[in-house]
Design a protein around this motif. Structure first.
Motif, mmCIF file in Angstrom:
data_model
loop_
_atom_site.group_PDB
_atom_site.id
_atom_site.type_symbol
_atom_site.label_atom_id
_atom_site.label_comp_id
_atom_site.label_asym_id
_atom_site.label_seq_id
_atom_site.Cartn_x
_atom_site.Cartn_y
_atom_site.Cartn_z
ATOM 1 N N ARG A 125 0.826 -1.211 0.000
ATOM 2 C CA ARG A 125 0.000 0.000 0.000
ATOM 3 C C ARG A 125 0.856 1.255 0.000
ATOM 4 O O ARG A 125 0.529 2.243 -0.659
ATOM 5 N N ARG A 126 1.968 1.230 0.728
ATOM 6 C CA ARG A 126 2.824 2.416 0.838
ATOM 7 C C ARG A 126 3.797 2.545 -0.334
ATOM 8 O O ARG A 126 4.539 3.522 -0.410
ATOM 9 N N GLU B 188 0.431 8.067 1.766
ATOM 10 C CA GLU B 188 -0.195 6.803 2.148
ATOM 11 C C GLU B 188 -0.344 6.704 3.666
ATOM 12 O O GLU B 188 -1.362 6.231 4.183
ATOM 13 N N LYS C 105 -3.292 8.708 4.765
ATOM 14 C CA LYS C 105 -4.530 7.972 4.540
ATOM 15 C C LYS C 105 -4.776 6.955 5.657
ATOM 16 O O LYS C 105 -5.913 6.772 6.109
ATOM 17 N N GLU C 106 -3.698 6.285 6.089
ATOM 18 C CA GLU C 106 -3.828 5.299 7.165
ATOM 19 C C GLU C 106 -4.268 5.970 8.458
ATOM 20 O O GLU C 106 -5.108 5.436 9.192
#
Length: 265
Positions: free
Chosen positions: A97-98, A123, A126-127
């Protein structure tokens, strides 16, 4: 044996160590809180091996650090919180994801490590939002060493524009904080709590200066510690050569030894 088989063997050994009937009494008595200090200790031993470039020691210390993860995974499994498969799955998902520029079908194609940083930070933002984190600094661990925590706080704030873009005001802030420390120290009635507060502000300002000149404050202080210890050993050697005890030497003598050590360097 494959890597997977090695991991499965480690998990099996850990489960046996924690078995209430046939396991090790010490391992069975531990919990997340009691193990945490050992995790910190093993982390520092890994860093020490890296600093010394002692690769056999690093291999050994990394094993000890991995054992900490295995230990947590077993306790998590026993309590129904998580197990090793969950840890590995979460890690794999986080890494992919990152790194959308590597794993996702995207037009992103950074050409340098510096160019990757905004992608990584986006990212992570967003987390934090997905976790419902309201404030920017909420997830910075309080357990970080203080210098490292200060640097992390400042870097996080700088990413949203709360930072000086030139060096002079950073230096001015350090000087201002020194003056405030001295004002408290020289007050008619010294308040130890205020002195501590102002010294803390000074240290925070110095970390900011280090960050602005591209220096890691934790590493800089560690290097300064090493240098001081090396030079002080030299002071001890000079005193020993003259058959003197340090406690019997006045400050002027010790300073003379210190200057000799610096000259030999």
């Amino acid at each position: 044996m494959s890597e997977q088989q090695h991991l499965e063997r480690l998990l099996s050994i850990m489960a046996q160590l924690r078995d209430p009937q046939s396991g090790c009494p010490w391992d069975c008595a531990q919990d997340f809180v009691s193990i945490a200090p050992y995790t910190l200790e093993e982390t520092y031993e890994v860093l020490d091996a890296i600093d010394k470039q002692d690769w056999p020691a690093l291999k050994d210390e990394l094993g000890d650090l991995l054992f900490q993860v295995i230990f947590y995974a077993q306790m998590g499994k026993e309590q129904g919180h998580f197990e090793m498969a969950d840890i590995l799955t979460n890690l794999a998902e986080k890494l992919t994801r990152r790194h959308p520029h590597v794993f996702a079908n995207t037009a992103l194609s950074p050409s340098s490590a510096e160019a990757v940083s905004p992608i990584w930070e986006a990212e992570k933002a967003k987390e934090r939002a997905a976790k419902g984190q309201v404030h920017l600094l909420d997830d910075i661990p309080r357990q970080f060493p203080a210098l490292m925590q200060a640097e992390k706080i400042q870097k996080r704030c700088a990413k949203v524009g709360f930072d000086w873009d030139q060096l002079p005001p950073v230096v001015d802030k350090v000087r201002e904080e020194i003056d405030e420390v001295m004002a408290e120290v020289e007050a008619a009635q010294v308040n130890p709590h205020k002195v501590q507060e102002e010294v803390g502000d000074l240290l925070f300002a110095v970390v900011n200066l280090a960050r602005h000149v591209g220096v890691k404050p934790e590493m800089a202080l560690r290097q300064a510690n090493d240098k001081f210890m090396r030079r002080f050993r030299g002071v001890e050697d000079f005193a020993r050569a003259e058959k003197k005890e340090l406690s019997q030497c006045d400050l002027a003598t010790l300073e003379a030894y210190w200057q000799k050590v610096k000259q030999t360097e």
